[in-house]
Design a protein around this motif. Structure first.
Motif, PDB file in Angstrom:
ATOM      1  N   PRO A  32       0.796  -1.218   0.000  1.00 20.96           N
ATOM      2  CA  PRO A  32       0.000   0.000   0.000  1.00 20.96           C
ATOM      3  C   PRO A  32       0.833   1.274   0.000  1.00 20.96           C
ATOM      4  O   PRO A  32       0.342   2.343  -0.324  1.00 20.96           O
ATOM      5  CB  PRO A  32      -0.833  -0.108   1.270  1.00 20.96           C
ATOM      6  CG  PRO A  32      -0.020  -0.942   2.181  1.00 20.96           C
ATOM      7  CD  PRO A  32       0.746  -1.895   1.293  1.00 20.96           C
ATOM      8  N   GLY A  33       2.101   1.186   0.321  1.00 18.55           N
ATOM      9  CA  GLY A  33       2.984   2.354   0.311  1.00 18.55           C
ATOM     10  C   GLY A  33       4.188   2.074  -0.561  1.00 18.55           C
ATOM     11  O   GLY A  33       4.174   1.167  -1.397  1.00 18.55           O
ATOM     12  N   ALA A  34       5.237   2.831  -0.327  1.00 22.61           N
ATOM     13  CA  ALA A  34       6.474   2.664  -1.094  1.00 22.61           C
ATOM     14  C   ALA A  34       7.525   1.943  -0.256  1.00 22.61           C
ATOM     15  O   ALA A  34       7.411   1.853   0.968  1.00 22.61           O
ATOM     16  CB  ALA A  34       6.994   4.036  -1.511  1.00 22.61           C
ATOM     17  N   GLY A  35       8.547   1.451  -0.922  1.00 25.01           N
ATOM     18  CA  GLY A  35       9.662   0.811  -0.230  1.00 25.01           C
ATOM     19  C   GLY A  35       9.216  -0.351   0.641  1.00 25.01           C
ATOM     20  O   GLY A  35       8.437  -1.208   0.213  1.00 25.01           O
ATOM     21  N   SER A  36       9.680  -0.364   1.878  1.00 27.79           N
ATOM     22  CA  SER A  36       9.350  -1.475   2.782  1.00 27.79           C
ATOM     23  C   SER A  36       7.871  -1.502   3.166  1.00 27.79           C
ATOM     24  O   SER A  36       7.369  -2.493   3.684  1.00 27.79           O
ATOM     25  CB  SER A  36      10.211  -1.404   4.044  1.00 27.79           C
ATOM     26  OG  SER A  36       9.949  -0.205   4.752  1.00 27.79           O
TER      27      SER A  36
END
Length: 78
Positions: free
Chosen positions: A43-47
């Motif tokens: 749902p977000g970026a990266g981890s």
């Protein structure tokens, strides 16, 4: 990429699809509205990402409760 180049690229990809070629594009721009099918990973970026949060048409995505769907809904009208 300059907007004129984006339009040329989208036209080229559409021509490829019209000729029967499958095309997969990884894109972070609202030009995904030109797609036949979208897989939204978040749902977000990266981890904070890495999970499929939506799969369907761009028109269905604007109804989805994802950040991408919300941004797309403000940019296009279906």
């Amino acid at each position: 990429m300059h907007i004129a180049n984006v339009a040329r690229l989208v036209n080229l990809l559409n021509d490829m699809v019209d000729d029967g070629t499958s095309v997969i594009v990884i894109e972070h721009d609202l030009d995904i509205a030109a797609s036949d099918w979208v897989i939204d990973i978040g749902p977000g970026a990266g981890s904070a990402g890495g999970t499929v949060v939506f799969e369907g048409t761009p028109a269905e995505l604007v109804e989805a409760e994802t950040p991408t769907g919300q941004h797309l809904a403000r940019a296009v009208q279906y």
